[in-house]
Motif scaffolding. Structure first.
Motif, PDB file in Angstrom:
ATOM      1  N   ILE A 119      20.750  -6.544 -12.156  1.00 17.38           N
ATOM      2  CA  ILE A 119      21.461  -7.821 -11.989  1.00 17.38           C
ATOM      3  C   ILE A 119      21.021  -8.821 -13.051  1.00 17.38           C
ATOM      4  CG2 ILE A 119      21.772  -9.804 -10.451  1.00 17.38           C
ATOM      5  CD1 ILE A 119      21.613  -7.842  -8.097  1.00 17.38           C
ATOM      6  N   ASN A 120      19.725  -8.836 -13.363  1.00 22.03           N
ATOM      7  CA  ASN A 120      19.222  -9.735 -14.412  1.00 22.03           C
ATOM      8  C   ASN A 120      19.813  -9.374 -15.778  1.00 22.03           C
ATOM      9  OD1 ASN A 120      17.624 -11.133 -12.582  1.00 22.03           O
ATOM     10  ND2 ASN A 120      15.797  -9.901 -12.989  1.00 22.03           N
ATOM     11  N   THR A 123      23.416 -10.558 -15.823  1.00 23.59           N
ATOM     12  CA  THR A 123      23.434 -12.017 -15.875  1.00 23.59           C
ATOM     13  C   THR A 123      23.149 -12.521 -17.290  1.00 23.59           C
ATOM     14  OG1 THR A 123      22.676 -12.161 -13.566  1.00 23.59           O
ATOM     15  CG2 THR A 123      22.401 -14.119 -14.937  1.00 23.59           C
ATOM     16  N   GLU A 124      22.168 -11.934 -17.934  1.00 21.14           N
ATOM     17  CA  GLU A 124      21.817 -12.335 -19.296  1.00 21.14           C
ATOM     18  C   GLU A 124      22.938 -11.968 -20.271  1.00 21.14           C
ATOM     19  OE1 GLU A 124      19.770 -13.989 -22.422  1.00 21.14           O
ATOM     20  OE2 GLU A 124      19.359 -14.142 -20.263  1.00 21.14           O
ATOM     21  N   SER A 127      25.475 -14.624 -20.152  1.00 23.49           N
ATOM     22  CA  SER A 127      24.927 -15.986 -20.192  1.00 23.49           C
ATOM     23  C   SER A 127      25.841 -16.922 -20.994  1.00 23.49           C
ATOM     24  CB  SER A 127      23.540 -15.978 -20.831  1.00 23.49           C
ATOM     25  OG  SER A 127      23.096 -17.304 -21.069  1.00 23.49           O
ATOM     26  N   GLN A 201      32.902 -15.104 -17.835  1.00 25.10           N
ATOM     27  CA  GLN A 201      31.585 -15.384 -17.285  1.00 25.10           C
ATOM     28  C   GLN A 201      31.468 -14.796 -15.879  1.00 25.10           C
ATOM     29  OE1 GLN A 201      30.480 -19.448 -16.429  1.00 25.10           O
ATOM     30  NE2 GLN A 201      32.217 -19.800 -15.081  1.00 25.10           N
ATOM     31  N   VAL A 202      30.223 -14.679 -15.408  1.00 22.11           N
ATOM     32  CA  VAL A 202      29.933 -14.359 -14.010  1.00 22.11           C
ATOM     33  C   VAL A 202      29.401 -15.646 -13.399  1.00 22.11           C
ATOM     34  CG1 VAL A 202      28.601 -12.933 -12.425  1.00 22.11           C
ATOM     35  CG2 VAL A 202      29.439 -11.963 -14.579  1.00 22.11           C
ATOM     36  N   PRO A 205      26.057 -14.944 -10.136  1.00 17.95           N
ATOM     37  CA  PRO A 205      25.514 -13.588 -10.334  1.00 17.95           C
ATOM     38  C   PRO A 205      24.974 -12.951  -9.062  1.00 17.95           C
ATOM     39  CG  PRO A 205      24.791 -15.066 -12.085  1.00 17.95           C
ATOM     40  CD  PRO A 205      25.474 -15.934 -11.063  1.00 17.95           C
ATOM     41  N   ASN A 206      24.366 -13.743  -8.182  1.00 22.66           N
ATOM     42  CA  ASN A 206      23.740 -13.157  -6.996  1.00 22.66           C
ATOM     43  C   ASN A 206      24.741 -12.547  -6.023  1.00 22.66           C
ATOM     44  OD1 ASN A 206      21.138 -13.749  -7.825  1.00 22.66           O
ATOM     45  ND2 ASN A 206      21.127 -15.763  -6.859  1.00 22.66           N
ATOM     46  N   ILE A 209      27.778  -9.813  -8.677  1.00 24.94           N
ATOM     47  CA  ILE A 209      27.344  -8.550  -9.292  1.00 24.94           C
ATOM     48  C   ILE A 209      26.859  -7.632  -8.171  1.00 24.94           C
ATOM     49  CG2 ILE A 209      25.780  -7.451 -10.934  1.00 24.94           C
ATOM     50  CD1 ILE A 209      25.536 -10.187 -12.333  1.00 24.94           C
TER      51      ILE A 209
END
Length: 222
Positions: A119-120, A123-124, A127, A201-202, A205-206, A209
């Motif tokens: 997920i990180n 997300t990146e 960004s 974009q997302v 994210p939490n 995704i």
């Protein structure tokens, strides 16, 4: 020839001659005028079309742009535009994505930690600080980043959905949907293409995704 170039450059001093000039002027605009998050600059005939986006309170890209910011940008550019240029300002399009990722994980690893790291990574990848207007989404690059994470054996599928309405933007991708109900986006050569005035974009994210863990199937050969 040199004399003509000198005359041209003299008349163009402090003027926006190219599309990059307009973009540079907006991004270096004094803060008293306001600060757009992202801008797109396109030209049709002699019409300069400028798309503007801002950041919301959570740091996501938003197409809710105040009329004051639009007026300030127009007033600022009026001092620099070429006399024959007609400048049009409008809100650009931010397209919110939901992502389903199917992975096969190493059972010896902490699967919760691996999922959090995936997920990180996503997300990146999306960004707002690193993504630009008109930038395509190359899914193969994202897949490669996830695949390289320790504990990931395979990335079996990645699905993208255009989230619209409610907390999300009303903008929709110009790319075809596989399913018009779920708005799953059909990839073209493993890519989601963007128009010059679009950005992907997302937003959350939490929750946008979703990582789904699949079991590695065994195959019997006979």
């Amino acid at each position: 020839e040199l004399r003509n170039y000198i005359a041209y450059n003299f008349s163009a001093q402090n003027r926006a001659v190219t599309l990059n000039d307009y973009k540079g002027l907006i991004m270096s605009m004094p803060s008293v005028f306001g600060s757009p998050a992202k801008t797109s600059i396109t030209q049709r005939q002699n019409k300069i079309e400028i798309g503007v986006l801002t950041y919301d309170a959570n740091g996501a890209i938003s197409n809710v742009v105040s009329s004051l910011l639009m007026e300030n940008i127009a007033a600022y550019l009026s001092k620099y535009r070429m006399i024959n240029d007609y400048v049009s300002l409008e809100t650009a399009n931010v397209i919110d994505l939901g992502i389903n990722i199917d992975v096969v994980l190493d059972n010896s690893q902490n699967q919760g930690a691996v999922i959090s790291q995936i997920i990180n990574i996503v997300t990146e990848f999306f960004s707002p600080l690193s993504r630009e207007m008109g930038e395509n989404v190359f899914v193969s690059e994202l897949r490669k980043l996830i695949q390289s994470e320790n504990g990931v054996i395979a990335v079996s599928d990645i699905q993208f959905f255009n989230l619209v309405g409610g907390q999300y933007s009303s903008s929709q991708t110009s790319q075809k949907y596989i399913d018009p109900v779920t708005r799953q986006i059909e990839l073209i050569d493993d890519t989601i293409f963007a128009q010059p005035n679009q950005i992907y974009q997302v937003r959350f994210p939490n929750k946008d995704i979703n990582v789904r863990v699949k079991n590695l199937k065994t195959v019997n050969f006979s």
